[in-house]
Structures are given as C-alpha cells and as structure tokens.
Design a protein around this motif. Structure first.
Motif, PDB file in Angstrom:
ATOM      1  N   TRP A  50       0.835  -1.208   0.000  1.00 27.02           N
ATOM      2  CA  TRP A  50       0.000   0.000   0.000  1.00 27.02           C
ATOM      3  C   TRP A  50       0.868   1.256   0.000  1.00 27.02           C
ATOM      4  N   ASN A  51       1.870   1.290   0.906  1.00 27.87           N
ATOM      5  CA  ASN A  51       2.679   2.504   1.055  1.00 27.87           C
ATOM      6  C   ASN A  51       3.480   2.853  -0.193  1.00 27.87           C
ATOM      7  N   ALA A  52       4.098   1.868  -0.825  1.00 34.10           N
ATOM      8  CA  ALA A  52       4.940   2.148  -1.994  1.00 34.10           C
ATOM      9  C   ALA A  52       4.118   2.648  -3.169  1.00 34.10           C
ATOM     10  N   SER A  53       2.864   2.293  -3.212  1.00 35.33           N
ATOM     11  CA  SER A  53       2.025   2.717  -4.330  1.00 35.33           C
ATOM     12  C   SER A  53       1.246   3.988  -4.001  1.00 35.33           C
ATOM     13  N   PHE A  54       0.361   3.923  -3.039  1.00 32.32           N
ATOM     14  CA  PHE A  54      -0.498   5.078  -2.758  1.00 32.32           C
ATOM     15  C   PHE A  54       0.268   6.287  -2.224  1.00 32.32           C
ATOM     16  N   ASN A  55       1.206   6.074  -1.303  1.00 31.66           N
ATOM     17  CA  ASN A  55       1.958   7.204  -0.756  1.00 31.66           C
ATOM     18  C   ASN A  55       2.698   7.956  -1.851  1.00 31.66           C
ATOM     19  N   THR A  56       3.429   7.223  -2.651  1.00 34.72           N
ATOM     20  CA  THR A  56       4.295   7.864  -3.639  1.00 34.72           C
ATOM     21  C   THR A  56       3.511   8.477  -4.794  1.00 34.72           C
ATOM     22  N   VAL A  57       2.524   7.758  -5.295  1.00 36.45           N
ATOM     23  CA  VAL A  57       1.743   8.258  -6.426  1.00 36.45           C
ATOM     24  C   VAL A  57       0.903   9.466  -6.010  1.00 36.45           C
ATOM     25  N   SER A  58       0.524   9.545  -4.744  1.00 32.87           N
ATOM     26  CA  SER A  58      -0.236  10.720  -4.294  1.00 32.87           C
ATOM     27  C   SER A  58       0.563  11.998  -4.504  1.00 32.87           C
ATOM     28  N   VAL A  59       1.869  11.907  -4.377  1.00 33.36           N
ATOM     29  CA  VAL A  59       2.726  13.079  -4.559  1.00 33.36           C
ATOM     30  C   VAL A  59       3.014  13.323  -6.036  1.00 33.36           C
ATOM     31  N   LEU A  78      -1.364   2.393 -12.698  1.00 32.05           N
ATOM     32  CA  LEU A  78      -0.009   2.571 -12.190  1.00 32.05           C
ATOM     33  C   LEU A  78       0.100   2.027 -10.770  1.00 32.05           C
ATOM     34  N   ILE A  79      -0.856   2.371  -9.931  1.00 25.45           N
ATOM     35  CA  ILE A  79      -0.863   1.886  -8.550  1.00 25.45           C
ATOM     36  C   ILE A  79      -0.868   0.367  -8.529  1.00 25.45           C
ATOM     37  N   ARG A  80      -1.706  -0.237  -9.360  1.00 31.02           N
ATOM     38  CA  ARG A  80      -1.784  -1.697  -9.413  1.00 31.02           C
ATOM     39  C   ARG A  80      -0.453  -2.299  -9.868  1.00 31.02           C
ATOM     40  N   SER A  81       0.164  -1.708 -10.896  1.00 28.88           N
ATOM     41  CA  SER A  81       1.450  -2.206 -11.392  1.00 28.88           C
ATOM     42  C   SER A  81       2.529  -2.143 -10.309  1.00 28.88           C
ATOM     43  N   MET A  82       2.521  -1.061  -9.546  1.00 38.47           N
ATOM     44  CA  MET A  82       3.487  -0.932  -8.456  1.00 38.47           C
ATOM     45  C   MET A  82       3.242  -1.988  -7.387  1.00 38.47           C
ATOM     46  N   MET A  83       1.973  -2.238  -7.087  1.00 40.33           N
ATOM     47  CA  MET A  83       1.645  -3.267  -6.100  1.00 40.33           C
ATOM     48  C   MET A  83       2.122  -4.641  -6.553  1.00 40.33           C
ATOM     49  N   VAL A  84       1.931  -4.950  -7.824  1.00 42.07           N
ATOM     50  CA  VAL A  84       2.389  -6.237  -8.366  1.00 42.07           C
ATOM     51  C   VAL A  84       3.900  -6.370  -8.168  1.00 42.07           C
ATOM     52  N   VAL A 110      -6.590  -5.195  -2.482  1.00 36.11           N
ATOM     53  CA  VAL A 110      -6.115  -4.038  -1.710  1.00 36.11           C
ATOM     54  C   VAL A 110      -6.704  -2.755  -2.284  1.00 36.11           C
ATOM     55  N   ILE A 111      -6.741  -2.658  -3.604  1.00 36.34           N
ATOM     56  CA  ILE A 111      -7.343  -1.487  -4.251  1.00 36.34           C
ATOM     57  C   ILE A 111      -8.836  -1.419  -3.929  1.00 36.34           C
ATOM     58  N   GLU A 112      -9.508  -2.544  -4.017  1.00 33.71           N
ATOM     59  CA  GLU A 112     -10.942  -2.581  -3.700  1.00 33.71           C
ATOM     60  C   GLU A 112     -11.199  -2.146  -2.261  1.00 33.71           C
ATOM     61  N   ASP A 113     -10.357  -2.600  -1.343  1.00 30.87           N
ATOM     62  CA  ASP A 113     -10.489  -2.198   0.065  1.00 30.87           C
ATOM     63  C   ASP A 113     -10.343  -0.688   0.203  1.00 30.87           C
TER      64      ASP A 113
END
Length: 174
Positions: A50-59, A78-84, A110-113
């Motif tokens: 979660w952190n590596a995708s949502f935190n970084t992409v938010s910025v 992009l978020i999904r690709s990072m999570m993978v 995780v995205i659905e949640d």
C-alpha cells in the motif's frame, strides 16, 4: 509484534516466540491493541504494498488523495502495477507468500479495500509533501529498489516513481 525472519534466526525461535506471545497476552489483558505476526518481515512487505504505491503516487500525481487517484484509470493502473512489483519482490526477499493486508490479498483486493473505505485517505507522504517536509522515500522505495537489484527482480514502475518523487522533493527542499 513478532519475530523478524524467524527462519534465519540464530536463537531458539520457539522460546522467543513463546515469550513474545506471553507479552502480547499481558498487553491485551491491559487493553493494549496489538497484532501478532509469525514473521514481521513479511508483514512489513505486505504494508509496503500500500505505502509504496499510494503514498508515492499521491505526490507525483500532483497531490491527490486515494479516491482521486483511483477515479483516474491510468493512475489506478499505475498503482496496481506498483503493487504487483512489491508483491513479487516481497515474496522473493522473504521466500514465501505475503500475509493479507486488512484481510485482503493481492493488488486488486487491496485497491478494492481502499476504494470502498467510507473515509478518504490522505497518505502520510502527501501530508509531508503539502507541509514541504522531507519524505520517507528511502524506506518506501529506494531500499526496496536496492533489494530488487540484489535479487534480480525488475521493478521499473517503482524506479520511475522514485526518480520523479526525489525530483519533486528536491524542488521544494532547496
């Protein structure tokens, strides 16, 4: 609470695990909320999904919260690709499947949640960005990227977002 990489520990894992469980029980009896993990390293990787995708992409997306990011199909992809990439790397580094995060496993869950939360999440890195404070990009992206190189795992999305993120921070920290 739990042990860090118990499979490679140089101590009596069963004895230490029993002591940690006893400590958790005592804390629980006194109202302390805790989570017990057999292997803290795997739990840390699960959190990093979660952190590596949502935190970084938010910025790097210009300061967007989770709901704004997920409404954009390209950003969501992009978020999904990072999570993978984080899942693959975490499983390579730890030697096994990562545990569920908030009862969810896999990028889509995780995205659905995150999409179904009633409260919009403003990631901590976005708060640092808005406050013009240093961001935790080293532990959230740089260290995993270094481990990816060491283990021969390709993480092009993590590398790209890391490059952009450090440039954004450099721009406001001067």
């Amino acid at each position: 609470m739990g042990l860090f990489s118990p499979k490679t520990a140089s101590y009596d894992v069963d004895q230490v695990m029993a002591r940690v469980k006893d400590l958790c029980q005592v804390w629980g009896e006194h109202g302390v909320v805790y989570k017990f993990a057999e292997d803290i390293q795997k739990s840390r990787w699960a959190k990093l999904v979660w952190n590596a995708s949502f935190n970084t992409v938010s910025v790097v997306s210009g300061g967007n919260d989770t709901q704004e990011m997920l409404k954009n199909p390209n950003c969501k992809a992009l978020i999904r690709s990072m999570m993978v990439e984080v899942y693959k790397l975490g499983e390579t580094v730890t030697g096994g499947e990562l545990p569920a995060l908030n009862g969810r496993t896999g990028p889509d869950h995780v995205i659905e949640d995150t999409e179904t939360r009633t409260v919009t999440v403003i990631p901590s890195m976005l708060m640092d960005f808005r406050g013009k404070r240093p961001m935790e990009h080293a532990v959230i992206l740089r260290n995993p990227i270094e481990l990816a190189k060491k283990h021969g795992v390709e993480v092009p999305h993590l590398e790209t977002v890391y490059a952009l993120l450090t440039m954004v921070e450099k721009g406001y920290m001067q």
